[in-house]
Design an enzyme around this catalytic site. Structure first.
Site, PDB file in Angstrom:
ATOM      1  N   HIS A 117      42.176  32.041  35.733  1.00 17.48           N
ATOM      2  CA  HIS A 117      42.149  32.156  37.196  1.00 17.48           C
ATOM      3  C   HIS A 117      41.512  30.922  37.821  1.00 17.48           C
ATOM      4  CE1 HIS A 117      42.775  36.758  37.824  1.00 17.48           C
ATOM      5  NE2 HIS A 117      43.639  36.239  36.979  1.00 17.48           N
TER       6      HIS A 117
ATOM      7  N   TYR B 295      30.294  30.215  40.375  1.00 16.92           N
ATOM      8  CA  TYR B 295      31.181  31.247  39.825  1.00 16.92           C
ATOM      9  C   TYR B 295      31.815  30.788  38.514  1.00 16.92           C
ATOM     10  CZ  TYR B 295      34.145  35.372  39.912  1.00 16.92           C
ATOM     11  OH  TYR B 295      34.736  36.584  39.599  1.00 16.92           O
TER      12      TYR B 295
ATOM     13  N   LYS C  78      28.329  37.720  35.882  1.00 12.17           N
ATOM     14  CA  LYS C  78      27.558  36.776  35.068  1.00 12.17           C
ATOM     15  C   LYS C  78      26.888  37.345  33.818  1.00 12.17           C
ATOM     16  CE  LYS C  78      28.139  33.035  37.339  1.00 12.17           C
ATOM     17  NZ  LYS C  78      29.350  32.444  36.827  1.00 12.17           N
TER      18      LYS C  78
ATOM     19  N   TYR D  29      37.276  40.111  46.346  1.00 11.25           N
ATOM     20  CA  TYR D  29      35.966  40.663  46.693  1.00 11.25           C
ATOM     21  C   TYR D  29      36.024  41.002  48.184  1.00 11.25           C
ATOM     22  CZ  TYR D  29      33.973  38.860  42.300  1.00 11.25           C
ATOM     23  OH  TYR D  29      33.687  38.612  40.969  1.00 11.25           O
TER      24      TYR D  29
ATOM     25  N   PRO E 266      26.484  43.110  38.990  1.00 12.15           N
ATOM     26  CA  PRO E 266      27.753  42.570  38.490  1.00 12.15           C
ATOM     27  C   PRO E 266      28.562  41.735  39.486  1.00 12.15           C
ATOM     28  CG  PRO E 266      27.921  44.947  38.845  1.00 12.15           C
ATOM     29  CD  PRO E 266      26.493  44.580  39.079  1.00 12.15           C
TER      30      PRO E 266
END
Ligand code: RFL
Ligand code: PHB
Length: 396
Positions: free
Chosen positions: A72, A390, A302, A205, A298
């Site tokens: 991704h 990220y 990570k 998200y 979460p």
């Protein structure tokens, strides 16, 4: 029974450590309370930082990851009924994340340990750790446990406590030697695994006035979805129909064009959320790694990545010790790990704070969160900061 390193726990931390040590010619024994099947079926994390995936590939356990992992190059932040893409390709120097489930990582590592003749005891009971205090250095550290109806005592040079948040290693350290930093969030996540093709190519998200929602996936056929819920939510109150309805509302777009594909729910559960760090991550010849030493909420994806980066540091320090007798890297273990741990804590806390509903009555906070999301998705500097965290900060 003897070994060089006794490892408590066969999650990602314990198995990666055992694998890395083997590659350095260091013998280890892993002791796990659950069955192999249980550990391999436990639904947990799904996102590997590129550094984590690279480590698995470079050390020969990446064949299935290469075949089945989904690369991704971005994520979507959805708020105010609109999606905003964070483009890792552009913002994080071409780096990416790989969608590949934790239970497959664990299965691949179990296979590798088995193929190399590694000793892993599963379904162990009454596991306890002894004589790891440097003050009692005349005695060697020991792990006692029962397995296969027999009592065992494993004598080792070092113990790695990789037994997760609820394990026995951290509580075996005298309480006065540790400082705990802890924050519990006033919400949890209700997660489902559904037999439905993911409704987006990338993770979404979503910030919504009814609470956070996340669309993730495990494969082109399986979706993984979450909604923010009460920390002690009774899963019995959530019929499949109610879960889908809530997901439709929270993930929906204002133009009504985006469609969420439903499918049979294969698994559901509620997870509490906390931030937790223990300092130091070492006491005498006992080293804590992964969730045994720290927990992140979460939202930043990570936890497993941090577990792997801890044991990478530990494996290097142990390799140096066995090659040269030098203890300097071992003595530095905690300091090296905690630098990364705190940066990842900061990022996970920040993502969590930005995306969840904390207090339904506080309109100021909600306006502030929307402003933050607007800033993060419109400022290159801010979106770059999200992107580089990220995909994973550099190893050291
Ligand atoms: P684990 O995986 O908990 O493994 C510890 C192992 O120790 C065993 N054990 C014992 N063994 C022997 N003796 C004892 N007394 C023992 N007590 C316990 C346990 O049975 C277990 O097998 O810890 P480890 O290895 O440190 O790995 C940490 C990760 O599992 C965890 O951080 C992640 O799952 C967190 N996480 C995520 N991490 C990511 O990197 N990316 C994600 O996308 C992500 N999503 C998540 C997550 C965790 C979640 N939950 C369920 C908490 C999503 C969720 C919902
Ligand atoms: C998951 O796929 O389980 C997942 C993905 C991203 C997160 C947390 C969990 O931030």
């Amino acid at each position: 029974m003897r070994t060089q390193v006794g490892i408590v726990g066969a999650g990602p931390a314990g198995l990666v450590l055992s694998h890395l040590l083997h590659l350095q010619g260091i013998d280890s024994v892993v002791i796990e309370t659950r069955s192999r099947q249980y550990v391999e079926e436990r639904v947990r994390a799904g996102v590997l930082e590129q550094g984590t995936a690279d480590l698995l590939t470079e050390t020969g356990v990446g064949a299935r990851l290469k075949r089945e992992g989904l690369i991704h190059h971005g994520i979507e932040l959805r708020f105010g009924g609109r999606g905003h893409r964070i483009d890792f390709q552009d913002l994080a120097g071409g780096r990416a994340v790989i969608i590949y489930p934790q239970n497959k990582v664990v299965a691949d590592l179990f296979d590798a340990r088995q193929a190399a003749g590694g000793r892993v005891f599963v379904e162990a009971e009454d596991v306890s750790v002894h004589d790891f205090d440097d003050a009692s250095s005349a005695a060697k550290p020991k792990i006692r446990f029962r397995a296969g109806g027999e009592s065992h005592e494993l004598t080792c040079d070092f113990i790695a406590g990789c037994d997760g948040f609820h394990g026995i290693c951290r509580p075996s350290i005298p309480a006065g030697a540790l400082t705990i930093y802890d924050r519990v969030y006033p919400f949890g996540w209700l997660g489902i695994l559904a037999e439905a093709p993911p409704s987006s190519d990338e993770l979404i998200y979503a910030y919504h006035e009814r609470g956070f929602a996340l669309l993730s996936m495990r494969s082109p056929e399986i979706s993984r979805l979450y909604v923010q819920c009460a920390p002690d939510e009774d899963i019995g109150n959530w019929s499949d129909e109610r879960i889908w309805q809530e997901l439709h509302i929270r993930l929906g777009t204002a133009d009504g064009k985006w469609k969420l594909t439903e499918g049979p729910i294969l698994q559901k559960g509620v997870t509490g959320m906390r931030s937790f760090v223990v300092e130091p991550m070492q006491y005498g010849r006992l080293f804590l790694a992964g969730d045994a030493a720290h927990i992140v909420p979460p939202t930043g994806a990570k936890g497993m990545n941090l577990a792997v980066s801890d044991v990478r540091v530990l494996a290097r320090a142990l390799a140096e010790f066995y090659k040269s007798g030098k203890r300097s890297l071992l003595e530095d273990y905690s300091r090296i790990c905690l630098r990364r741990v705190w940066k990842v804590q900061r990022f996970s806390w920040w993502m969590t704070s930005m995306l969840h509903l904390f207090d339904t009555d506080n309109a100021f906070d909600q306006r502030r969160q929307l402003a933050e999301l607007d800033y993060v998705t419109s400022s290159r500097a801010a979106s770059q900061s999200l992107a580089e965290n990220y995909v994973g900060l550099p190893m050291e």
